[in-house]
Design a protein around this motif. Structure first.
Motif, short mmCIF file in Angstrom:
data_model
loop_
_atom_site.label_atom_id
_atom_site.label_comp_id
_atom_site.label_asym_id
_atom_site.label_seq_id
_atom_site.Cartn_x
_atom_site.Cartn_y
_atom_site.Cartn_z
N UNK A 115 -13.16 1.83 12.20
CA UNK A 115 -12.26 2.10 13.31
C UNK A 115 -10.99 1.27 13.17
N UNK A 116 -9.86 1.91 13.40
CA UNK A 116 -8.57 1.22 13.30
C UNK A 116 -8.28 0.47 14.59
N UNK A 117 -8.96 -0.66 14.75
CA UNK A 117 -8.76 -1.52 15.92
C UNK A 117 -7.57 -2.44 15.68
N UNK A 118 -7.14 -3.13 16.73
CA UNK A 118 -6.04 -4.09 16.58
C UNK A 118 -6.41 -5.19 15.60
N UNK A 119 -7.67 -5.64 15.63
CA UNK A 119 -8.11 -6.70 14.71
C UNK A 119 -8.02 -6.23 13.27
N UNK A 120 -8.46 -5.01 13.03
CA UNK A 120 -8.45 -4.46 11.66
C UNK A 120 -7.02 -4.29 11.16
N UNK A 121 -6.16 -3.66 11.97
CA UNK A 121 -4.80 -3.36 11.51
C UNK A 121 -3.95 -4.62 11.36
N UNK A 122 -4.31 -5.69 12.03
CA UNK A 122 -3.55 -6.94 11.90
C UNK A 122 -4.06 -7.79 10.74
N UNK A 123 -5.26 -7.49 10.25
CA UNK A 123 -5.87 -8.30 9.19
C UNK A 123 -5.90 -7.61 7.84
N UNK A 124 -5.66 -6.31 7.82
CA UNK A 124 -5.72 -5.53 6.58
C UNK A 124 -4.49 -4.63 6.46
N UNK B 185 -9.30 0.11 4.76
CA UNK B 185 -8.59 -1.18 4.76
C UNK B 185 -8.54 -1.84 3.40
N UNK B 186 -7.33 -2.31 3.02
CA UNK B 186 -7.12 -3.07 1.79
C UNK B 186 -6.60 -4.46 2.14
N UNK B 187 -6.43 -5.30 1.13
CA UNK B 187 -5.82 -6.61 1.38
C UNK B 187 -4.39 -6.43 1.87
N UNK B 188 -3.94 -7.35 2.69
CA UNK B 188 -2.58 -7.25 3.23
C UNK B 188 -1.57 -7.21 2.09
N UNK B 189 -0.62 -6.28 2.19
CA UNK B 189 0.41 -6.13 1.17
C UNK B 189 -0.02 -5.31 -0.03
N UNK B 190 -1.23 -4.76 -0.01
CA UNK B 190 -1.74 -4.03 -1.17
C UNK B 190 -0.91 -2.78 -1.47
N UNK B 191 -0.64 -2.57 -2.76
CA UNK B 191 0.10 -1.38 -3.18
C UNK B 191 -0.82 -0.16 -3.34
N UNK C 201 4.37 -11.04 -10.42
CA UNK C 201 4.48 -9.75 -9.74
C UNK C 201 3.21 -8.93 -9.96
N UNK C 202 2.72 -8.93 -11.23
CA UNK C 202 1.51 -8.20 -11.55
C UNK C 202 0.32 -8.76 -10.78
N UNK C 203 0.30 -10.08 -10.62
CA UNK C 203 -0.83 -10.72 -9.95
C UNK C 203 -0.87 -10.34 -8.48
N UNK C 204 0.26 -9.92 -7.92
CA UNK C 204 0.32 -9.50 -6.53
C UNK C 204 -0.02 -8.02 -6.36
N UNK C 205 -0.24 -7.32 -7.46
CA UNK C 205 -0.50 -5.88 -7.43
C UNK C 205 -1.99 -5.61 -7.47
N UNK C 206 -2.50 -4.98 -6.42
CA UNK C 206 -3.91 -4.59 -6.43
C UNK C 206 -4.17 -3.51 -7.47
N UNK C 207 -3.18 -2.64 -7.68
CA UNK C 207 -3.34 -1.59 -8.68
C UNK C 207 -3.52 -2.21 -10.06
N UNK C 208 -2.67 -3.19 -10.40
CA UNK C 208 -2.80 -3.87 -11.69
C UNK C 208 -4.13 -4.59 -11.79
#
Length: 286
Positions: free
Chosen positions: A129-138, A246-252, A49-56
């Motif tokens: 810019x919050x483009x479709x590519x950006x929002x789908x990848x980050x 933009x952060x990694x997908x799922x980033x807390x 769980x910790x390994x999935x946390x960008x904050x950690x």
């Protein structure tokens, strides 16, 4: 004979007691092992769980690594080689709120998603810019600033290029992977991709391109009277847009940044920093 029988019975009792003792110990050991396995599984789960946390992750290494390009007034180097600008100052303040240091890494804009996923950087914070590519990848923050993609060209010919049809014969320089490049494609314009928006302006100055398509906020800071490109001006606006981080997908870290934006807007810090770089009118209420 009776003595022999007594000895046999005594031996049997000893064997029986030993066997029972062994069974009890085995059960006890198994129970203990089960407890240890359960604790081990819980620890593994917690570690996972910790390994999935960008904050950690950033807390452990003590730094928030921010991917940027040379983009005044958002991220650019001062005379001492330090990164400053609205985005740079906000990123520094956000890192401080998390108890870590900020580190800026200049990236190839076209590779921003790859850099993020490879953990070469922890976020992209560079007037993105919050483009479709950006929002789908980050995993993206709330929008914090408005912007436009605008044509930049020589001031002495600007009045000849006031609509899309008039732009057809021009050659444009655009940053590779940028919203400016997308605007050129969407409008069927002839263009050359370069490494940065600053390079796009250099293309006009060198005469290798007739015009450029860059962010309005950058154009307002870098072209016109009192700048290094005083012979250039802004022209037609091609598209309106908004900036986000933009952060990694799922980033807390996204939730924490949105809360930081809201607090910074409410207490006036965001507007104060924006005013320092002349972009206070573009800030979006949080």
């Amino acid at each position: 004979m009776k003595k022999l029988l007594a000895l046999v019975l005594a031996a049997g009792m000893v064997f029986s007691m030993t066997a029972c003792g062994s069974t009890s110990d085995t059960v006890s050991d198994a129970s203990s092992a089960g407890t240890e396995d359960s604790a081990g599984s819980a620890e593994a789960e917690e570690t996972s769980s910790d390994s999935d946390s960008d904050l950690a992750y950033i807390t452990e290494k003590g730094t928030l690594v921010v991917g940027v390009t040379d983009f005044e007034p958002m991220d650019y180097l001062d005379e001492d080689g330090n990164w400053i600008g609205f985005d740079a100052d906000m990123a520094t303040a956000f890192a401080e709120s998390l108890g870590v240091k900020v580190e800026f890494v200049e990236i190839d804009w076209d590779n921003k998603i790859l850099e993020l996923n490879n953990k070469s950087i922890d976020c992209v914070w560079n007037g993105m810019t919050l483009t479709d590519e950006v929002t789908s990848s980050m995993e993206c923050s709330n929008a914090y600033s408005s912007n436009s993609q605008v044509v930049v060209l020589s001031a002495d010919v600007a009045d000849q290029y006031t609509d899309l049809d008039s732009l057809a014969d021009l050659t444009f320089a655009v940053e590779s992977g940028s919203a400016g490049e997308a605007a050129a494609e969407d409008n069927g314009l002839s263009y050359t991709s370069v490494s940065s928006q600053a390079s796009a302006l250099m293309e006009i100055a060198a005469g290798t391109s007739d015009a450029a398509i860059i962010d309005l906020l950058m154009a307002e800071a870098m072209v016109g009277e009192g700048t290094s490109y005083d012979n250039l001006t802004t022209g037609l606006v091609l598209v309106d847009e908004e900036y986000g981080v933009g952060f990694r997908q799922g980033s807390d870290l996204v939730t924490l940044l949105n809360e930081f934006f809201e607090q910074s807007y409410d207490d006036g810090t965001m507007t104060e920093i924006a005013a320092e770089y002349g972009i206070e009118d573009s800030i979006i209420a949080q």
